[in-house]
Design an enzyme around this catalytic site. Structure first.
Site, PDB file in Angstrom:
ATOM      1  CB  SER A  54       0.224   5.488  -1.461  1.00 10.73           C
ATOM      2  OG  SER A  54       1.507   5.391  -0.595  1.00 10.73           O
ATOM      3  CE  LYS A  55       4.684   8.446   0.972  1.00 10.37           C
ATOM      4  NZ  LYS A  55       4.382   9.823   1.131  1.00 10.37           N
TER       5      LYS A  55
ATOM      6  N   PRO B  42       0.708  -1.331   0.001  1.00  9.42           N
ATOM      7  CG  PRO B  42      -0.679  -1.607   1.585  1.00  9.42           C
ATOM      8  CD  PRO B  42       0.264  -2.145   1.189  1.00  9.42           C
ATOM      9  CE1 TYR B  43       5.126   5.717   3.081  1.00  9.95           C
ATOM     10  CE2 TYR B  43       6.867   4.425   2.324  1.00  9.95           C
ATOM     11  CZ  TYR B  43       6.375   5.454   2.765  1.00  9.95           C
ATOM     12  OH  TYR B  43       7.105   6.804   3.062  1.00  9.95           O
ATOM     13  CB  SER B  44       5.621   0.320  -2.427  1.00 10.47           C
ATOM     14  OG  SER B  44       6.423  -0.348  -1.297  1.00 10.47           O
TER      15      SER B  44
END
Length: 215
Positions: A125-126, A121-123
């Site tokens: 989104s970035k 999710p973080y990867s």
């Protein structure tokens, strides 16, 4: 306010810039949920004109294999990291265009380029923040408003308290300098990108990764 946002505010204030901070945490100038477009619009009206926008609000989101990530956790990560950036840009960019000068610095991550395992999710989104910034930079290229992104490797901030020890150890091991970055180091790059010293760069991604970046 904490982490990169607090460090950036301190560094910009040292340059004589009148800094206004938004956060849900205590201590900010305004209490604003950047995922709420209506709240962002209302707060922007209250704040008025700004020349520099630093989008640093972010969450790590859930850790784990992609197939085990809860849907609400994935969605929430995008709401904060991507929609938060989108909402503030929508609120403030038109005024910058009208005045013919502005600096936008969006906080992405090296994870948006490399893709950290167990942090999909973080990867993702970035990566979206990087693409958003590239598009915005091209759209603003002749307006006097510059939009660039920063892609840090792991930085010592309170946000990483939400990262699993295994994931944190892995991403730290990828840094050739064999240490995590400091918020003050990222703040120096933000201060440069927010200044007149940058005049021929927009839609770019600046790595600050201790040598981790490979492209």
């Amino acid at each position: 306010m904490s982490g990169l946002g607090a460090a950036a505010a301190t560094r910009l204030a040292a340059d004589g810039i009148d800094v206004i901070t938004w956060d849900l945490a205590p201590g900010a100038s305004f209490t604003v949920d950047v995922t709420d477009a209506s709240a962002v619009s209302a707060a922007a009206t209250q704040v008025g004109q700004i020349d520099i926008l630093v989008n640093s609000a972010g969450i790590v989101g859930p850790n784990g294999p992609l197939w085990e990530i809860p849907l609400d956790g994935f969605s929430r990560t995008f709401e904060v990291n991507v929609m938060g950036t989108f909402n503030t840009c929508q609120a403030f960019v038109p005024g910058m265009i009208e005045r013919g000068w502005g600096r936008i610095v969006n906080l992405a991550s090296i994870a948006g380029k490399d893709g950290n395992p167990y942090m999909s999710p973080y990867s993702a989104s970035k990566a979206a923040v990087i693409a958003l910034t590239k598009s915005l930079g091209k759209e603003l290229a002749t307006t006097g408003v510059l939009a660039n992104a920063i892609a840090p490797a792991v930085i010592e901030t309170p946000m990483n308290a939400a990262t699993s020890p295994e994931a944190l150890a892995h991403i730290t091991s990828l840094i050739p300098m064999k240490r995590t970055g400091q918020a003050s180091e990222v703040a120096e790059l933000i201060a440069w990108l927010a200044s007149d010293r940058v005049s021929f760069s927009t839609g770019a991604v600046y790595d600050i990764s201790g040598g981790r970046a490979t492209y």
